[in-house]
Design an enzyme around this catalytic site. Sequence first.
Site, PDB file in Angstrom:
ATOM      1  CG  HIS A 249      23.429  59.366  31.214  1.00 17.87           C
ATOM      2  ND1 HIS A 249      22.340  58.575  31.440  1.00 17.87           N
ATOM      3  CD2 HIS A 249      24.506  58.586  31.448  1.00 17.87           C
ATOM      4  CE1 HIS A 249      22.743  57.367  31.801  1.00 17.87           C
ATOM      5  NE2 HIS A 249      24.057  57.346  31.806  1.00 17.87           N
ATOM      6  NE  ARG A 269      19.722  52.965  29.948  1.00 18.11           N
ATOM      7  CZ  ARG A 269      20.669  53.539  29.242  1.00 18.11           C
ATOM      8  NH1 ARG A 269      20.851  53.223  27.986  1.00 18.11           N
ATOM      9  NH2 ARG A 269      21.450  54.458  29.785  1.00 18.11           N
TER      10      ARG A 269
END
Length: 630
Positions: A249, A269
């Site tokens: 990740h 994000r």
Amino acid sequence: MTRTERHRYDVVVIGAGGAGLRAAIEARLAGRKTAIISKSLFGKAHTVMAEGGAAAALGNVNSRDNWMVHFRDTMRGGKFLNNFRMAELHAKEAPDRIWELETYGALFDRTRDGRISQRNFGGHEYPRLAHVGDRTGLEMIRTLQQKIVSLQQEDFREFGDYDARLRVFAETTITELMLDGDRIAGAFGYYRESGEFVLFEAPAVVLATGGVGKSYKVTSNSWEYTGDGHALALRAGANLINMEFLQFHPTGMVWPPSVKGILVTESVRGDGGVLKNSDGKRFMFEYVPDVFRKQYAETEEEADRWYDDPDNNRRPPELLPRDEVARAINTEVKEGRGTPAGGVYLDVSTRMPAETIRKRLPSMYHQFKELADVDITAQPMEVGPTCHYVMGGVEVDPDTAAALGGVRGLFAAGEVSGGMHGSNRLGGNSLSDLLVFGKRAGEHAAFHASGGERPRVSAEALEAAVATALGPLERTGGDNPYHLQQELQAIMGDLVGIIRREAELSEALKRLHELRARVATVGATGGRRYNPGWHLALDLRNMLVVSECTARAALERAESRGGHTREDFPAMDPAWRQVNLVCALDGDDVTLTRKPLPRMRPELLRLFDRGEMSKYLTDEELAEFDALPE
Ligand code: FAD
């Protein structure tokens, strides 16, 4: 003979995350007597930690979304190595599984007109993740547990016993699957607190044990994730596929060292957070690969407009699939543009009002405040890649979730199964995967257990399982399990990490081989009553065999695709897209074979345009694509 408590069930589900609970509910609804076994406390699993949400093409926020778009995104994210049938079932059934959760009592966040709200996430063309703030997994587990309690209450009314048809065995670790010839006959393990042994006799077992991250030092995974289900399947005669594909990740915490690896959800994000290097540059624009060029913005202005007007602008490159973002961060840091703690900056503080941040990302706000003394409403976070998810896992039949490879009565669902996500999983697709295939596994395990003669666990097999479990306690002079785990983590992190090279992978295999003899003689001091050293000693053989599968497959796959990056073979190779690498056990030795990928049906292939497919298919496949009927 050491005392072993015995239980008799129709279906035994190993794992109490989302996949396990959903499977158990289905098996119990089919009338089968079902046990749920969980290594940790009931309610503590990775599912509960999932923050961003569950992907399902409900089309609530953008009505253009449907199962075909979701299918396309999933195949693209997996770089077309996915088992297409799993991706198809997943995309079609995820909306029903989310709705069903609301009938069990879940309450997802709403749109203004009262429908389930959906948020943006990397690789998803439309807002698709059903969520509850950034605590979606918690709501999911709470709801599934509530359903289990309601079924137990029904059973109490009918049989006077809450556990009559559905019982939870928490803090119980399974160390062996029991076989009767080529049939599953049960599962053997120990109660973590007392160290007492327990045997579950059952004709059907569902593996729902989650991931393998604890073989890496920097990981978002917690202590239970030692690849037990993967190893149990191998030892029972099933296959693992795609084990070279691990997801790093892109955004784990990098500071302070004590919490390095803890996840920073992608919704940061998705909701507008941007990545910057130490020069203050929003660097992701430099890293958009050709295959994604058409879908991603080329300027900051266009990227920022997308949040309000997604139909007329392209997506910000921060929302590329995870493998792309992780590699980009890795490069920035390696080339000297990282932060003091060795990450990059992830900033929401200049992008949203403080109140919105606290409302939309409450867990992140608290996580940084409490663990790093950073106020994310006022300053950027420091983040870097962390080992997060394994795409590889038990090879299963897509429709029934039955394990392939010659053992009958074994099923697998959720992260422990392989194929669904191909070479890389899109965020949010795991929570929906475990609902879709958890249900299918429970249904088919129940069916398998519904007739015929029950298999038997032999006295010899039970004695062997007990002897293996007692081994570390009875040995003197063996290595300390914690030291061995650190060595294993160093090998995997340094030599089988995010960027891989042939010489390092060969070195890793050599060292893993050397470690094997030491793991076989690992010792643990103390007795059987709550003894974490003993528990780790038993987990180590699982970590080791699974790590060997990953290293073997990573060495064999001479290309870069999704979660597998070879510095010496940096491109995707269409010929490799046709290949699954299958790991099995021959005695103690890991074997690796190549197996052709199932071929996508023509009507599904037609969902993609030729220009896109030309980046993935061989010339021969492209000729077939051109010949497809309209
Ligand atoms: P898990 O939920 O991992 O449960 C595994 C169970 O197996 C546990 O109960 C464990 O105790 C048990 N177990 C393991 N070994 C044994 C054994 N030997 N004996 C008995 N029991 C055993 N995915 C998304 O789609 N969206 C997200 O927003 C998201 N966020 C995430 C955030 C974090 C921090 C993490 C770590 C993962 C996230 N993921 C997310 C991934 C997702 O949460 C997991 O892939 C998913 O929950 C796995 O579910 P599962 O049911 O397969 O296994």
